[in-house]
Design an enzyme around this catalytic site. Structure first.
Site, PDB file in Angstrom:
ATOM      1  N   SER A  18      10.406   1.061  -3.278  1.00  0.00           N
ATOM      2  CA  SER A  18       9.985   0.342  -2.215  1.00  0.00           C
ATOM      3  C   SER A  18      11.861   1.056  -1.460  1.00  0.00           C
ATOM      4  O   SER A  18      12.528   1.196  -2.237  1.00  0.00           O
ATOM      5  CB  SER A  18      10.560  -0.938  -2.245  1.00  0.00           C
ATOM      6  OG  SER A  18      10.796  -1.390  -0.436  1.00  0.00           O
ATOM      7  N   TYR A  48      11.433 -10.053  -4.680  1.00  0.00           N
ATOM      8  CA  TYR A  48      10.947  -8.992  -4.048  1.00  0.00           C
ATOM      9  C   TYR A  48      11.749  -6.952  -4.325  1.00  0.00           C
ATOM     10  O   TYR A  48      10.872  -7.056  -5.300  1.00  0.00           O
ATOM     11  CB  TYR A  48       9.781  -8.725  -2.542  1.00  0.00           C
ATOM     12  CG  TYR A  48       8.919  -7.459  -2.277  1.00  0.00           C
ATOM     13  CD1 TYR A  48       8.238  -7.062  -3.446  1.00  0.00           C
ATOM     14  CD2 TYR A  48       9.571  -6.629  -1.543  1.00  0.00           C
ATOM     15  CE1 TYR A  48       7.655  -6.077  -2.928  1.00  0.00           C
ATOM     16  CE2 TYR A  48       9.346  -5.314  -1.203  1.00  0.00           C
ATOM     17  CZ  TYR A  48       8.478  -4.872  -1.709  1.00  0.00           C
ATOM     18  OH  TYR A  48       6.872  -3.792  -1.167  1.00  0.00           O
TER      19      TYR A  48
HETATM   20  N1  LIG Z   1       3.737  -1.691   2.978  1.00  0.00           N
HETATM   21  C1  LIG Z   1       5.076  -1.319   2.954  1.00  0.00           C
HETATM   22  O1  LIG Z   1       6.007  -1.442   3.831  1.00  0.00           O
HETATM   23  C2  LIG Z   1       5.412  -1.280   1.901  1.00  0.00           C
HETATM   24  C3  LIG Z   1       6.740  -0.603   1.858  1.00  0.00           C
HETATM   25  C4  LIG Z   1       6.561  -0.205   0.913  1.00  0.00           C
HETATM   26  C5  LIG Z   1       6.274  -0.789  -0.754  1.00  0.00           C
HETATM   27  N2  LIG Z   1       5.550  -1.470  -0.709  1.00  0.00           N
HETATM   28  C6  LIG Z   1       4.450  -0.923  -2.284  1.00  0.00           C
HETATM   29  O2  LIG Z   1       3.655  -0.581  -1.787  1.00  0.00           O
HETATM   30  C7  LIG Z   1       2.386  -1.316  -2.816  1.00  0.00           C
HETATM   31  C8  LIG Z   1       1.055  -1.170  -2.395  1.00  0.00           C
HETATM   32  O3  LIG Z   1       1.395  -1.714  -1.129  1.00  0.00           O
HETATM   33  P1  LIG Z   1       0.181  -1.180   0.006  1.00  0.00           P
HETATM   34  O4  LIG Z   1       1.513  -1.640   0.804  1.00  0.00           O
HETATM   35  O5  LIG Z   1      -0.456  -0.758   0.056  1.00  0.00           O
HETATM   36  O6  LIG Z   1      -0.446  -3.331   0.624  1.00  0.00           O
HETATM   37  P2  LIG Z   1      -1.646  -3.939   0.930  1.00  0.00           P
HETATM   38  O7  LIG Z   1      -2.527  -2.307   0.972  1.00  0.00           O
HETATM   39  O8  LIG Z   1      -1.556  -5.562   0.972  1.00  0.00           O
HETATM   40  O9  LIG Z   1      -2.469  -2.928  -0.448  1.00  0.00           O
HETATM   41  C9  LIG Z   1      -2.204  -3.404  -2.232  1.00  0.00           C
HETATM   42  C10 LIG Z   1      -3.520  -3.094  -3.146  1.00  0.00           C
HETATM   43  O10 LIG Z   1      -2.773  -4.521  -4.606  1.00  0.00           O
HETATM   44  C11 LIG Z   1      -4.202  -4.878  -4.097  1.00  0.00           C
HETATM   45  N3  LIG Z   1      -3.275  -5.867  -5.446  1.00  0.00           N
HETATM   46  C12 LIG Z   1      -2.909  -7.011  -5.498  1.00  0.00           C
HETATM   47  N4  LIG Z   1      -3.430  -8.157  -5.769  1.00  0.00           N
HETATM   48  C13 LIG Z   1      -3.883  -7.571  -7.108  1.00  0.00           C
HETATM   49  C14 LIG Z   1      -3.742  -8.353  -8.001  1.00  0.00           C
HETATM   50  N5  LIG Z   1      -3.195  -9.686  -8.196  1.00  0.00           N
HETATM   51  N6  LIG Z   1      -4.907  -7.212  -9.350  1.00  0.00           N
HETATM   52  C15 LIG Z   1      -4.832  -6.129  -9.352  1.00  0.00           C
HETATM   53  N7  LIG Z   1      -4.417  -5.615  -7.824  1.00  0.00           N
HETATM   54  C16 LIG Z   1      -4.423  -5.799  -7.066  1.00  0.00           C
HETATM   55  C17 LIG Z   1      -5.134  -4.929  -3.243  1.00  0.00           C
HETATM   56  O11 LIG Z   1      -6.270  -5.313  -3.466  1.00  0.00           O
HETATM   57  P3  LIG Z   1      -7.131  -6.052  -3.949  1.00  0.00           P
HETATM   58  O12 LIG Z   1      -6.412  -7.436  -2.724  1.00  0.00           O
HETATM   59  O13 LIG Z   1      -8.195  -5.693  -3.212  1.00  0.00           O
HETATM   60  O14 LIG Z   1      -7.130  -7.237  -4.873  1.00  0.00           O
HETATM   61  C18 LIG Z   1      -4.567  -4.096  -2.373  1.00  0.00           C
HETATM   62  O15 LIG Z   1      -5.489  -2.972  -3.192  1.00  0.00           O
HETATM   63  C19 LIG Z   1       3.355  -1.989  -3.130  1.00  0.00           C
HETATM   64  O16 LIG Z   1       3.585  -2.596  -4.381  1.00  0.00           O
HETATM   65  C20 LIG Z   1       4.371  -2.148  -2.315  1.00  0.00           C
HETATM   66  O17 LIG Z   1       5.023  -3.275  -2.733  1.00  0.00           O
HETATM   67  C21 LIG Z   1       4.748  -1.096   0.013  1.00  0.00           C
END
Ligand SMILES: NC(=O)c1ccc[n+]([C@@H]2O[C@H](COP(=O)([O-])OP(=O)(O)OC[C@H]3O[C@@H](n4cnc5c(N)ncnc54)[C@H](OP(=O)(O)O)[C@@H]3O)[C@@H](O)[C@H]2O)c1
Length: 269
Positions: free
Chosen positions: A151, A164
């Protein structure tokens, strides 16, 4: 955003025939799985939400005629990680995308320590275990790709999301080191470091993003960057935020992030 045909061919030739995508039930992981399915990969998709994964797998099989396997697991638990590596043991996996992860926000001293530990388990410990597993497997087969989700918060301390940001600094540093270690063995490692993205992330982290990218706009740029460097800042907004602060000293970036995250969490001091 889609990949060109030549880019789809490059990815499939270098990293096919099977890819595993964690966090595939929503957001960035789902969009990366969409792009890979369209590029002809067979997929193992993993998250906790079995129903969401099943309907995605049906969609891929119908639309792309590929082989998609679902493995529902909680990757914050050691048994979830082990069940996943056991599940893929007999598949010729060449690409590992680890997008499962979440964030927390607010003042560290007020945080629920159990939640912070769970986030550490998922964001860092599962990254350690799975990346170690696939580093060895891919080095043995002399070909492969690893994509980890970092990130823009990984590059300095972030008041109001201190822990985080620390988990993402772990991911960023690991990916940069492994990029050099594994390159001579034919294995490409990439850290993807996006800025704000509209997904399930904001609600779970309890942050309100004023402007954010769509996950479908950063999935293809992330995959395009694999094999071409150690870190990608996907999307125009990410680049604006990162390169706009490029020459600012780290201590000053911490103060800027304090203001930004304070506004996003409305918790300030
Ligand atoms: N969105 C942002 O602004 C942003 C920015 C920079 C980096 N990121 C990073 O990008 C990655 C993806 O995030 P996203 O934005 O796509 O968020 P998201 O839509 O909430 O997706 C997160 C994914 O992780 C899965 N997950 C959560 N807890 C889990 C667990 N205990 N075991 C297995 N799977 C789990 C969720 O599925 P289930 O709930 O079905 O388990 C979902 O598929 C993360 O690492 C986040 O830190 C996000």
């Amino acid at each position: 955003m889609r990949l060109s045909e030549s880019e789809r061919d490059r990815l499939f030739t270098r990293y096919g025939p099977w890819a595993i995508v964690t966090g595939a039930s929503s957001g960035i992981g789902k969009c990366i799985a969409d792009v890979l399915a369209a590029a002809g990969f067979n997929l193992v998709i993993c998250a906790r939400n079995q129903q969401a994964l099943d309907s995605l797998a049906d969609h891929y099989r119908e639309t792309y005629r590929n082989d998609t396997l679902v493995h529902a697991a909680d990757l914050s638990l050691m048994e979830g990680v082990l069940s996943l590596t056991a599940f893929v043991r007999d598949l010729d996996i060449g690409l590992f995308v680890h997008a499962a992860g979440y964030g927390t926000s607010g003042l560290f001293r007020n945080a629920d320590i159990n939640l912070e530990q769970n986030m550490l388990q998922l964001n860092c410990m599962s990254t350690l275990q799975l990346t170690h597993h696939f580093s060895r497997t891919f080095a043995d087969r002399k070909r492969g790709g690893i994509v980890l989700l970092s990130s823009i918060v990984a590059f300095q301390g972030v008041p109001n999301a201190a822990h985080y940001a620390a988990t993402k600094a772990y991911v960023q540093s690991l990916a940069e080191g492994l990029f050099r270690e594994l390159k001579p063995l034919g294995v490409d490692v990439l850290s993807a470091a996006p800025g704000p993205v509209e997904s399930g992330f904001g609600q779970r982290a309890r942050v309100h993003m004023r402007s954010a990218m769509k996950p479908e706009d950063i999935a293809a740029p992330i995959l395009r960057a694999l094999g071409r460097g150690s870190t990608v800042f996907p999307g125009r907004l990410t680049k604006t935020l990162v390169f706009g602060l490029w020459t600012v000293p780290r201590w000053a970036k911490v103060r800027i992030m304090e203001k930004v995250m304070g506004d996003m969490t409305r918790q300030g001091k």
